[in-house]
Motif scaffolding. Structure first.
Motif, PDB file in Angstrom:
ATOM      1  N   UNK A 180      -3.823   5.314  -4.950  1.00  0.00           N
ATOM      2  CA  UNK A 180      -4.852   4.725  -4.084  1.00  0.00           C
ATOM      3  C   UNK A 180      -4.525   4.970  -2.613  1.00  0.00           C
ATOM      4  N   UNK A 181      -3.258   4.800  -2.258  1.00  0.00           N
ATOM      5  CA  UNK A 181      -2.841   5.024  -0.869  1.00  0.00           C
ATOM      6  C   UNK A 181      -2.972   6.497  -0.499  1.00  0.00           C
ATOM      7  N   UNK A 182      -2.580   7.385  -1.426  1.00  0.00           N
ATOM      8  CA  UNK A 182      -2.676   8.823  -1.170  1.00  0.00           C
ATOM      9  C   UNK A 182      -4.132   9.254  -1.017  1.00  0.00           C
ATOM     10  N   UNK A 183      -4.992   8.698  -1.867  1.00  0.00           N
ATOM     11  CA  UNK A 183      -6.425   9.010  -1.757  1.00  0.00           C
ATOM     12  C   UNK A 183      -6.987   8.525  -0.426  1.00  0.00           C
ATOM     13  N   UNK A 184      -6.597   7.331  -0.018  1.00  0.00           N
ATOM     14  CA  UNK A 184      -7.086   6.766   1.238  1.00  0.00           C
ATOM     15  C   UNK A 184      -6.647   7.604   2.434  1.00  0.00           C
ATOM     16  N   UNK A 185      -5.435   8.178   2.359  1.00  0.00           N
ATOM     17  CA  UNK A 185      -4.904   8.962   3.471  1.00  0.00           C
ATOM     18  C   UNK A 185      -5.153  10.460   3.315  1.00  0.00           C
ATOM     19  N   UNK A 186      -5.900  10.841   2.287  1.00  0.00           N
ATOM     20  CA  UNK A 186      -6.229  12.249   2.094  1.00  0.00           C
ATOM     21  C   UNK A 186      -5.041  13.109   1.720  1.00  0.00           C
ATOM     22  N   UNK A 187      -4.094  12.562   0.963  1.00  0.00           N
ATOM     23  CA  UNK A 187      -2.876  13.292   0.615  1.00  0.00           C
ATOM     24  C   UNK A 187      -2.862  13.781  -0.834  1.00  0.00           C
ATOM     25  N   UNK A 192       2.205  12.436  -2.618  1.00  0.00           N
ATOM     26  CA  UNK A 192       1.990  13.208  -3.845  1.00  0.00           C
ATOM     27  C   UNK A 192       3.300  13.339  -4.623  1.00  0.00           C
ATOM     28  N   UNK A 193       4.391  13.569  -3.905  1.00  0.00           N
ATOM     29  CA  UNK A 193       5.713  13.645  -4.534  1.00  0.00           C
ATOM     30  C   UNK A 193       6.061  12.301  -5.167  1.00  0.00           C
TER      31      UNK A 193
END
Length: 306
Positions: A53-60, A179-180
């Motif tokens: 969710x955090x990665x999606x929010x930050x475009x990662x 992502x990692x």
């Protein structure tokens, strides 16, 4: 009065290490009611969801085929093995003792960087590393009748966590950190599935245990966030030593929740390890060695499945 960048960085590092230790204490508490395979699976699923969710929010978020670099895979292997050994030992070893041994991680990373990455290490740092590992031997006390084989699992954790951190140095910068972390968390969750039956099978979960594992997952995310903030805010040589505040938290939480108190050999060994680590950091500053921010962030924590 506004804080200087170094003071803000040191505060962020202290918060991050406190969060990691609260995670360890919570997992140790829950581990008394269910096996660690189940803990790894449930906490891993929660952490993976939060990270994605955090990665999606930050475009990662990037395509999986672009993230599966060989160094990313090696990092996941190091984290998974380190997490398995750490969590299995955590239930049986006092919290302060686990933290004291893990303080040798920066020394192990320096040793590994010299042996496998060809990074120059002067004679002063070689001596500091040797003295630091002597401190570990004082803590572990091999041959002493009261030493559990679970203590040796913490040493295994240090070895594989160092491998994780060395692999992190070689991960392409095009692969986002989150992502990692997501890939690593998935790997730990899968390892948990494989360990549930060998470690005793599934235990019905109460609302309390579920809430505690969710709290532990949040602690890990908060810890990594504040460590990254610390590295970006202050000078590495000033901020990094505050990673050792985790030992203070481990002693405090170990006493409050489990009634554990460190003995004299553990205290002496821990002081030797911390002193060696601080001297190594000092020498790295003197020789002007540049260390990537992501590497310092990774080297500041025990394996936690992200």
């Amino acid at each position: 009065m506004a804080l200087t960048p170094n003071l803000r960085g040191s505060l962020y590092m202290a918060i991050g290490m406190a969060s990691f230790t609260f995670n360890d204490a919570t997992v140790k508490l829950v581990g008394g009611h269910m096996n660690m395979g189940q803990v790894m699976l449930v906490r891993g699923l929660m952490a993976t969801t939060l990270i994605l969710l955090l990665a999606w929010h930050q475009g990662m978020l990037i395509p999986l085929r672009h993230a599966l670099h060989r160094m990313t895979i090696l990092r996941v292997v190091g984290e998974v093995v380190g997490t398995v050994s750490f969590l299995i030992a955590l239930v049986h070893v006092p919290l302060a003792l686990t933290s004291a041994i893990l303080q040798a991680l920066p020394l192990a990373v320096t040793l590994g960087a010299a042996m496998f990455l060809g990074e120059p290490v002067g004679w002063r740092r070689w001596i500091a590393i040797a003295i630091g590992f002597c401190g570990v031997l004082i803590i572990v006390r091999p041959g002493y009748e009261g030493v559990s084989h679970y203590v040796l699992l913490i040493v295994v954790t240090v070895i594989f966590a160092a491998m994780r951190d060395l692999a992190t140095r070689k991960v392409p910068k095009t692969i986002p950190v989150l992502m990692i972390s997501a890939l690593t968390s998935v790997g730990v969750s899968l390892a948990g599935i494989g360990l549930i039956i060998p470690l005793g099978g599934w235990t019905p979960m109460t609302l309390t245990h579920t809430g505690l594992l969710f709290f532990a997952s949040c602690c890990v995310i908060v810890a990594y966030h504040f460590i990254i903030l610390a590295m970006r805010e202050g000078e590495i040589s000033f901020v990094a030593p505050f990673r050792y505040t985790s030992l203070v938290w481990a002693i405090l939480l170990g006493f409050l929740f489990f009634g554990d108190l460190p003995d004299l050999p553990m205290i002496i060994g821990a002081l030797i390890v911390i002193g060696s680590g601080l001297y190594t950091l000092y020498r790295e500053r003197v020789v002007g060695r540049i260390v990537p921010v992501a590497t310092i962030a990774a080297a500041s924590s025990s394996p936690d499945g992200v």
